[in-house]
Design a protein around this motif. Structure first.
Motif, short mmCIF file in Angstrom:
data_model
loop_
_atom_site.label_atom_id
_atom_site.label_comp_id
_atom_site.label_asym_id
_atom_site.label_seq_id
_atom_site.Cartn_x
_atom_site.Cartn_y
_atom_site.Cartn_z
N ILE A 180 0.87 -1.17 0.00
CA ILE A 180 0.00 0.00 0.00
C ILE A 180 0.91 1.22 0.00
CG2 ILE A 180 -1.76 1.31 1.25
CD1 ILE A 180 -2.70 -1.31 2.49
N VAL A 181 0.73 2.10 -0.99
CA VAL A 181 1.62 3.25 -1.17
C VAL A 181 0.82 4.53 -0.95
CG1 VAL A 181 3.22 4.41 -2.71
CG2 VAL A 181 2.94 1.93 -2.85
N LEU A 182 1.22 5.31 0.06
CA LEU A 182 0.55 6.57 0.37
C LEU A 182 1.61 7.68 0.40
CD1 LEU A 182 -1.78 5.35 3.27
CD2 LEU A 182 -2.34 5.57 0.84
N ASP A 183 1.75 8.38 -0.70
CA ASP A 183 2.68 9.50 -0.81
C ASP A 183 1.89 10.79 -0.76
OD1 ASP A 183 4.94 7.90 -1.06
OD2 ASP A 183 4.70 7.72 -3.24
N SER A 184 2.31 11.71 0.10
CA SER A 184 1.61 12.98 0.24
C SER A 184 1.52 13.71 -1.09
CB SER A 184 2.34 13.86 1.26
OG SER A 184 1.65 15.08 1.44
N GLY A 185 0.27 14.15 -1.43
CA GLY A 185 0.05 14.87 -2.67
C GLY A 185 -0.16 13.99 -3.89
N ASP A 211 -4.44 12.64 6.39
CA ASP A 211 -4.50 11.18 6.22
C ASP A 211 -3.30 10.52 6.89
OD1 ASP A 211 -6.82 11.33 4.68
OD2 ASP A 211 -5.70 11.53 2.81
N LEU A 212 -2.12 11.06 6.63
CA LEU A 212 -0.91 10.47 7.20
C LEU A 212 -0.88 10.61 8.72
CD1 LEU A 212 1.68 11.70 4.53
CD2 LEU A 212 0.55 9.47 4.69
N SER A 213 -1.38 11.74 9.23
CA SER A 213 -1.43 11.93 10.69
C SER A 213 -2.38 10.93 11.33
CB SER A 213 -1.88 13.37 11.01
OG SER A 213 -0.94 14.31 10.54
N HIS A 214 -3.51 10.66 10.65
CA HIS A 214 -4.47 9.68 11.17
C HIS A 214 -3.82 8.30 11.28
CE1 HIS A 214 -8.09 7.22 11.54
NE2 HIS A 214 -7.63 6.51 10.52
#
Length: 229
Positions: A180-185, A211-214
């Protein structure tokens, strides 16, 4: 003892082609050179018959060999052509067939417990923001019937609670998920069966700092190796 037979004339060539990834027997009609290779394989087996029976005197031993050979063939089919091997300690650690060892000399074997693969993918999915879980969530009890499961496995979709006008939401079995890849922006995505899948159908939706803080709050404190959870 060993079977003293002349070598197969095209064995090395054909095995090299197989190791290169070529599916030699897929095409129809099968090319003549591969038919000749298979026929020569059979003729070598026939030629080995007399020498083989000289080495195998007892009926019990022959039955054991046939049983082990059948097991090895079945195991190969079940594991997509892959075969297991073991080390024969009594024969200077030579490579040997596990099926043969279990049949003929089971008392000499050391057998470990079967490996059990455990997955925490459900826990990983639960830390994602709710709008990112839809493609990865386990089907609800209402869609957990055998028919729904077969549709999930066959087509990657499950019946939706949305209105009939809405297209069914595509979901993917957890066992096929690798990353799962979550890159800001950027658009949130994952990898399923070596293919990229976007977790949100809305192309304008990108990963935010919220999202990342959550996710970080769900995982807990990160260590010096940038790992948490």
């Amino acid at each position: 003892g060993k079977l003293e037979l002349p070598p197969h004339p095209s064995k090395d060539f054909v095995h090299a082609r197989m190791k290169s990834g070529a599916d030699l027997f897929k095409d129809r009609p099968i090319p003549q050179q591969y038919l000749e290779y298979a026929a020569m394989d059979v003729s070598c087996l026939i030629a080995a018959q007399d020498n083989f029976f000289k080495l195998v005197d007892e009926k019990v031993e022959l039955e054991g060999l046939l049983h082990a050979s059948m097991q090895r063939a079945q195991n190969s089919v079940q594991h997509n052509g892959m075969r297991s091997f073991c080390f024969d300690v009594a024969n200077d650690y030579a490579l040997a067939s596990p099926e043969l060892m279990r049949t003929m000399r089971i008392e000499e074997g050391f057998y470990g417990e079967p490996l059990v693969v455990e997955s925490n993918v459900e826990e990983v999915i639960q830390v994602l923001p709710s709008y990112l879980r839809s493609k990865l969530q386990t089907p609800s009890a209402a869609t957990n019937s055998p028919g729904a499961i077969m549709k999930l496995l066959s087509f990657g979709t499950v019946p939706s609670q949305e209105s009939k006008e809405d297209p069914p939401r595509q979901r993917f079995p957890h066992g096929n998920l690798s990353d799962i890849v979550l890159d800001s922006g950027r658009r949130p995505q994952c990898w399923v069966d070596d293919e990229r899948v976007f977790l949100c159908e809305d192309q304008s939706k990108v990963v935010t700092s919220q999202d990342l803080s959550h996710i970080e709050s769900c995982l807990g404190q990160f260590g010096t190796d940038n790992r948490a959870g």
